[in-house]
Design a protein around this motif. Structure first.
Motif, PDB file in Angstrom:
ATOM      1  N   ARG A  13     -16.545  -2.029  -7.218  1.00  0.00           N
ATOM      2  CA  ARG A  13     -15.792  -2.098  -8.780  1.00  0.00           C
ATOM      3  C   ARG A  13     -14.659  -1.943  -8.291  1.00  0.00           C
ATOM      4  O   ARG A  13     -14.280  -1.126  -7.032  1.00  0.00           O
ATOM      5  CB  ARG A  13     -16.868  -0.589  -9.170  1.00  0.00           C
ATOM      6  CG  ARG A  13     -16.549   0.626  -8.870  1.00  0.00           C
ATOM      7  CD  ARG A  13     -16.349   1.331  -9.912  1.00  0.00           C
ATOM      8  NE  ARG A  13     -16.427   2.677  -9.695  1.00  0.00           N
ATOM      9  CZ  ARG A  13     -15.487   3.540  -9.360  1.00  0.00           C
ATOM     10  NH1 ARG A  13     -14.814   2.706  -9.638  1.00  0.00           N
ATOM     11  NH2 ARG A  13     -15.482   4.685  -9.278  1.00  0.00           N
ATOM     12  N   PRO A  14     -14.102  -2.005  -8.882  1.00  0.00           N
ATOM     13  CA  PRO A  14     -12.582  -1.763  -8.885  1.00  0.00           C
ATOM     14  C   PRO A  14     -11.620  -0.109  -8.979  1.00  0.00           C
ATOM     15  O   PRO A  14     -12.893   0.425 -10.651  1.00  0.00           O
ATOM     16  CB  PRO A  14     -11.929  -2.285 -10.224  1.00  0.00           C
ATOM     17  CG  PRO A  14     -12.749  -3.386 -10.598  1.00  0.00           C
ATOM     18  CD  PRO A  14     -13.945  -2.968  -9.573  1.00  0.00           C
ATOM     19  N   HIS A  58      -3.341  -5.630  -7.630  1.00  0.00           N
ATOM     20  CA  HIS A  58      -4.004  -7.060  -7.273  1.00  0.00           C
ATOM     21  C   HIS A  58      -2.931  -7.828  -7.335  1.00  0.00           C
ATOM     22  O   HIS A  58      -1.896  -7.779  -6.693  1.00  0.00           O
ATOM     23  CB  HIS A  58      -4.556  -7.227  -9.390  1.00  0.00           C
ATOM     24  CG  HIS A  58      -5.041  -8.281  -9.402  1.00  0.00           C
ATOM     25  ND1 HIS A  58      -6.241  -8.572  -9.572  1.00  0.00           N
ATOM     26  CD2 HIS A  58      -4.668  -9.797  -9.781  1.00  0.00           C
ATOM     27  CE1 HIS A  58      -7.259  -9.351  -9.678  1.00  0.00           C
ATOM     28  NE2 HIS A  58      -5.864 -10.415  -9.977  1.00  0.00           N
ATOM     29  N   HIS A  59      -4.061  -8.712  -5.807  1.00  0.00           N
ATOM     30  CA  HIS A  59      -3.849 -10.248  -4.974  1.00  0.00           C
ATOM     31  C   HIS A  59      -4.287 -11.005  -5.562  1.00  0.00           C
ATOM     32  O   HIS A  59      -4.906 -11.608  -5.683  1.00  0.00           O
ATOM     33  CB  HIS A  59      -4.288  -9.782  -3.735  1.00  0.00           C
ATOM     34  CG  HIS A  59      -3.861  -9.119  -3.473  1.00  0.00           C
ATOM     35  ND1 HIS A  59      -2.694  -8.202  -2.392  1.00  0.00           N
ATOM     36  CD2 HIS A  59      -4.734  -7.045  -2.975  1.00  0.00           C
ATOM     37  CE1 HIS A  59      -2.794  -6.712  -1.862  1.00  0.00           C
ATOM     38  NE2 HIS A  59      -4.197  -6.448  -2.019  1.00  0.00           N
ATOM     39  N   THR A  64      -7.936 -11.283  -7.151  1.00  0.00           N
ATOM     40  CA  THR A  64      -8.693  -9.963  -7.621  1.00  0.00           C
ATOM     41  C   THR A  64      -7.875  -8.258  -6.903  1.00  0.00           C
ATOM     42  O   THR A  64      -7.199  -8.797  -5.801  1.00  0.00           O
ATOM     43  CB  THR A  64      -9.816  -9.494  -5.739  1.00  0.00           C
ATOM     44  OG1 THR A  64      -9.674  -9.668  -5.024  1.00  0.00           O
ATOM     45  CG2 THR A  64     -11.192 -11.242  -6.540  1.00  0.00           C
ATOM     46  N   PRO A  65      -8.159  -7.249  -6.872  1.00  0.00           N
ATOM     47  CA  PRO A  65      -7.577  -6.233  -5.944  1.00  0.00           C
ATOM     48  C   PRO A  65      -8.164  -6.503  -4.527  1.00  0.00           C
ATOM     49  O   PRO A  65      -8.880  -7.037  -3.740  1.00  0.00           O
ATOM     50  CB  PRO A  65      -8.384  -4.480  -6.909  1.00  0.00           C
ATOM     51  CG  PRO A  65      -8.871  -5.018  -8.095  1.00  0.00           C
ATOM     52  CD  PRO A  65      -9.640  -7.088  -7.376  1.00  0.00           C
ATOM     53  N   GLY A  66      -7.566  -5.936  -3.472  1.00  0.00           N
ATOM     54  CA  GLY A  66      -7.351  -5.448  -2.060  1.00  0.00           C
ATOM     55  C   GLY A  66      -8.439  -4.373  -1.720  1.00  0.00           C
ATOM     56  O   GLY A  66      -8.737  -4.455  -0.758  1.00  0.00           O
ATOM     57  N   PHE A  84     -10.276  -5.688   1.758  1.00  0.00           N
ATOM     58  CA  PHE A  84     -10.631  -6.647   1.989  1.00  0.00           C
ATOM     59  C   PHE A  84      -9.200  -7.279   0.967  1.00  0.00           C
ATOM     60  O   PHE A  84      -9.501  -7.865   0.308  1.00  0.00           O
ATOM     61  CB  PHE A  84     -11.865  -7.123   1.401  1.00  0.00           C
ATOM     62  CG  PHE A  84     -12.097  -8.458   1.495  1.00  0.00           C
ATOM     63  CD1 PHE A  84     -12.884  -8.861   3.225  1.00  0.00           C
ATOM     64  CD2 PHE A  84     -12.456  -9.705   1.379  1.00  0.00           C
ATOM     65  CE1 PHE A  84     -13.494  -9.766   3.348  1.00  0.00           C
ATOM     66  CE2 PHE A  84     -12.426 -10.789   1.669  1.00  0.00           C
ATOM     67  CZ  PHE A  84     -12.973 -11.296   3.019  1.00  0.00           C
ATOM     68  N   ARG A  85      -8.345  -7.593   2.207  1.00  0.00           N
ATOM     69  CA  ARG A  85      -6.958  -7.176   1.621  1.00  0.00           C
ATOM     70  C   ARG A  85      -6.155  -8.497   2.276  1.00  0.00           C
ATOM     71  O   ARG A  85      -6.582  -8.458   3.169  1.00  0.00           O
ATOM     72  CB  ARG A  85      -6.204  -6.315   0.924  1.00  0.00           C
ATOM     73  CG  ARG A  85      -5.480  -6.275   1.403  1.00  0.00           C
ATOM     74  CD  ARG A  85      -4.121  -4.674   2.017  1.00  0.00           C
ATOM     75  NE  ARG A  85      -3.986  -4.205   3.032  1.00  0.00           N
ATOM     76  CZ  ARG A  85      -3.350  -4.765   3.833  1.00  0.00           C
ATOM     77  NH1 ARG A  85      -1.815  -5.281   3.994  1.00  0.00           N
ATOM     78  NH2 ARG A  85      -3.603  -3.680   5.256  1.00  0.00           N
TER      79      ARG A  85
END
Length: 190
Positions: A13-14, A58-59, A64-66, A84-85
């Motif tokens: 989750r974020p 946030h990317h 999504t965030p990384g 996961f960026r």
């Protein structure tokens, strides 16, 4: 709390501001930080001012965030995080995979399980073409997770360490998985 991904045992989750103490406890463990900075803890101020903003970033190229907070799916216990960026803020083609889990979660397959799920999501839904991961050459446990997740050894290299830590004299290693290799592996698994 909305979940990004779920596995059999994990929920990703974020991050939120409420995670600050969990992150402090994670980074306060010298064994968790051994291959990151030689075992030095992060301060509360560092967690608030630098770590949380980085983890919540946030990317746009991925949408999504990384970074993702990892919890046990059944009980909600905080286990650590997964990275996961994208390496390029504006291009999702190459992403870096990483993980940092608390010691209670070590040796239970969580790192491999979360990594495989992120890899599948990246190639299937996010337009990723290549996944890379690196660690210190002496970090055998992390290297094994990379291999179990499907990544293959690419190269040894010497990183630019601001301060040498035990084992850094052996350099670092990079692993990778390409979309083509993932597709081949996925076809064989069916």
């Amino acid at each position: 709390m909305p979940r990004f991904l779920e596995t059999e045992r994990l929920a990703l989750r974020p991050f939120t501001d409420a995670d600050a103490e969990r992150l402090f406890a994670l980074d306060d463990d010298p064994e968790v930080m051994r291959f990151i900075n030689g075992g030095k803890p992060s301060s509360h101020e560092t967690i608030q001012a630098r770590t949380l903003p980085r983890l919540r970033h946030h990317h746009p190229c991925l949408g999504t965030p990384g970074y993702w907070a990892a919890e046990e799916r059944a009980g909600g216990e905080f286990l650590g995080w997964f990275e996961f960026r994208p390496l390029d803020e504006h291009d999702a083609a190459v992403v870096e995979l990483g993980y940092r889990l608390n010691r209670a979660a070590w040796g239970k397959g969580y790192a491999t399980e979360g990594s495989r799920t992120l890899i599948d999501k990246g190639f299937a839904d996010l337009g990723v073409e290549r996944i890379t991961a690196n660690t210190m050459a002496v970090n055998v446990r992390s290297r094994r997770v990379m291999e179990k997740a499907g990544l293959v050894f690419l190269r040894n290299f010497t990183g630019d360490w601001p301060e040498a830590i035990e084992g850094s004299e052996h350099g670092e290693v990079e692993y990778e998985l390409t979309r083509t290799a993932w597709e081949r592996i996925s076809r064989r698994a069916r």
